[in-house]
Design a protein around this motif. Structure first.
Motif, short mmCIF file in Angstrom:
data_model
loop_
_atom_site.label_atom_id
_atom_site.label_comp_id
_atom_site.label_asym_id
_atom_site.label_seq_id
_atom_site.Cartn_x
_atom_site.Cartn_y
_atom_site.Cartn_z
N ARG A 11 0.83 -1.19 0.00
CA ARG A 11 0.00 0.00 0.00
C ARG A 11 0.88 1.26 0.00
N GLU A 62 -0.01 7.75 1.99
CA GLU A 62 -0.49 6.45 2.46
C GLU A 62 0.32 5.99 3.67
N ARG A 97 -7.13 6.37 3.50
CA ARG A 97 -7.58 5.41 4.50
C ARG A 97 -8.14 6.12 5.73
N GLU A 147 -16.38 4.71 8.04
CA GLU A 147 -15.50 4.00 8.97
C GLU A 147 -16.07 4.05 10.39
#
Ligand code: TYD
Ligand code: MG
Length: 474
Positions: free
Chosen positions: A83, A265, A307, A417
């Motif tokens: 990732r 990331e 994310r 989330e």
């Protein structure tokens, strides 16, 4: 070749003819060390050489439009690592990985090597710091001794390149660490900036000509910079840092620069007795062990790259006995805390001048997003008021100097989330940049910091009543 003595800054690579206490380029103190660098070729020979080159070669210029190929990738199979690299290692690319000593760089790279080698790739691990036996011991602890990784303890770059050039070029070569490498073409002591730069240059050339992915391990100085010349950072294709708190088990791999992928990331790992384990659901990890009834904690629905990541922000506001109250912050920007405190005083009507303020991001994570403002403010108000916030609520929003709550990006991902982790309410800015079609949570918008103060303060009488009944019962 003529040599001229020179003093080179060991932290930024700037050259001086005389020694001086401070480097003017990077403001570092006592960073100059004597090294000899090659002077340009002077005299008739130099002129002849330059004359021969002066005609120049004509090359073709091209437009921006054209056929471009997606960089092929070699995935390691360690999802958290892939990732961060943007989907796998790009052949011929060079990655610099930095981190504090003992954070787990060698462990991570041993695991990555073993994973790639097991997929049938030729992989070499060159250790300049540890003996072969030590590396083997680590592999044994990781249960990876069966993986066909080619191992050596070497520090001379020419020897390493000659060895790796034999047979098919490796898919991946790990150099642990670049500071221990030396090249016989460079006349400087190992570990100096000139050596590090020279060795890095040779290894980068090797990567580009053979298509091998080279990973360089770099040491980090006290203030978190990758030691040695910053120029190495400019030369490589990607810089990743491996962070973590020695008091905590988890580690974060973060891309700082990446020519072939995203830079924001993160990959999350947990250091276990058998090496680094991937953490697929970091929010659950960061929220584990929460004290649901204590005032001064708020859950922030944050984003790290693409994310979403939920973290708890803890605040403690306590009357101070000092003339100048203390302000301490862990995991967040101290100047950002000062700003939020100023806005709370000027626009929210709070009196904080006689209080010590502590702010902590639970779990040892570092937050850089302005979207955390609202959660931090909520935690501060809750601590000052002694009123616990609802444990099923998340916060996100940026606070402006006027006290207005400003919208932040990626609201749907944050809400999704939070919904997944069982939260049922979100305190959000009045306007959302990209409003979700159907929110899994009840949304409550706040337009101004004063509204947030009023809502949280309104919880106080109820809490106080509960407390009083506790005291009288006793
Ligand atoms: P290491 O990879 O040697 O760190 P670096 O190369 O960044 O200096 O890791 C060292 C630490 O990790 C050491 O304190 C022991 C710990 N460790 C574990 O907890 N579990 C393990 O399985 C391994 C291999 C190391
Ligand atoms: Mg190491």
């Amino acid at each position: 070749m003529a040599k001229s003595p020179s003093f080179i800054c060991q932290s930024c690579g700037a050259a001086y003819t005389r020694w001086q206490g401070k480097c003017e380029a990077c403001d570092g103190w006592n960073t100059l060390a004597q090294e000899s660098i090659a002077a340009p070729i002077a005299g008739a020979k130099g002129a002849a050489l330059r004359g021969a080159r002066s005609a120049g070669r004509v090359f073709a210029l091209e437009g921006l439009k054209g056929e471009s190929l997606e960089a092929p990738r070699v995935a390691s199979g360690i999802a958290e690592l892939d990732r961060v690299t943007g989907g796998g290692f790009v052949p011929g690319s060079v990655i610099l990985i930095g981190g504090d000593p003992g954070i787990g760089k060698s462990t991570l790279l041993t695991q990555a090597c073993a994973a790639l080698a097991r997929l049938g790739n030729r992989v070499a691990y060159i250790s300049g710091e540890e003996a072969v036996a030590q590396v083997r011991l680590r592999a044994e602890r990781l249960g990876l001794t069966e993986a066909p990784v080619e191992l050596a303890a070497e520090t001379n770059v020419e020897d390493i390149i000659a060895t790796l050039s034999e047979g098919a070029p490796p898919r991946l070569a790990v150099i642990d660490s670049i500071q221990t490498m030396w090249s016989s073409a460079v006349e400087a002591a190992p570990g100096t900036v000139t050596q590090v730069r020279g060795s890095a240059q040779s290894l980068i050339r090797f990567a580009k000509t053979t298509g091998t992915t080279v990973i360089l391990v770099g040491h980090v100085t006290k203030d978190g910079q990758i030691a040695g010349p910053r120029v190495v950072e400019h030369m490589v294709d990607a810089v990743v840092s491996f962070e973590g708190d020695s008091g905590h088990h988890f580690r974060i791999l973060r891309a700082v620069k990446n020519r072939f992928g995203p830079t924001d990331e993160i990959g999350v790992f947990e250091m276990t007795g058998h090496g680094l384990a991937e953490v697929a659901n970091p929010s659950a990890l960061f929220l584990a062990g929460r004290d649901l009834s204590a005032p001064g904690t708020a859950v922030f629905a944050g984003m790290e790259g693409t994310r979403p990541l939920l973290v708890e922000i803890q605040a403690l506001v306590a009357p101070s006995s000092l003339g100048t109250p203390r302000r301490a912050v862990v995991g967040w920007d101290p100047s950002r805390l000062s700003m939020i405190l100023a806005v709370l005083e000027a626009r929210g009507g709070l009196k904080l001048g006689q209080h010590d303020v502590y702010l902590n991001v639970a779990g040892g994570l570092r937050i850089n997003e302005p979207a955390a403002d609202l959660a931090a403010a909520a935690a501060l108000i809750s601590s000052l008021a002694g009123a616990p916030l609802s444990p099923e609520t998340v916060y996100f929003g940026e606070i402006g100097l006027s006290g207005a709550i400003r919208p932040v990006a990626q609201a749907p991902a944050r809400l999704k989330e939070a919904g997944k982790l069982g939260f049922n309410r979100a305190i959000v800015p009045a306007t959302l940049k990209d409003s979700p079609d159907a929110s899994p949570l009840a949304l409550e918008s706040v337009g101004h910091i004063a509204d947030l103060v009023a809502t949280i303060a309104a919880r106080r009488p109820q809490v106080a009543r509960e407390r009083r009944s506790l005291v009288t019962d006793r």
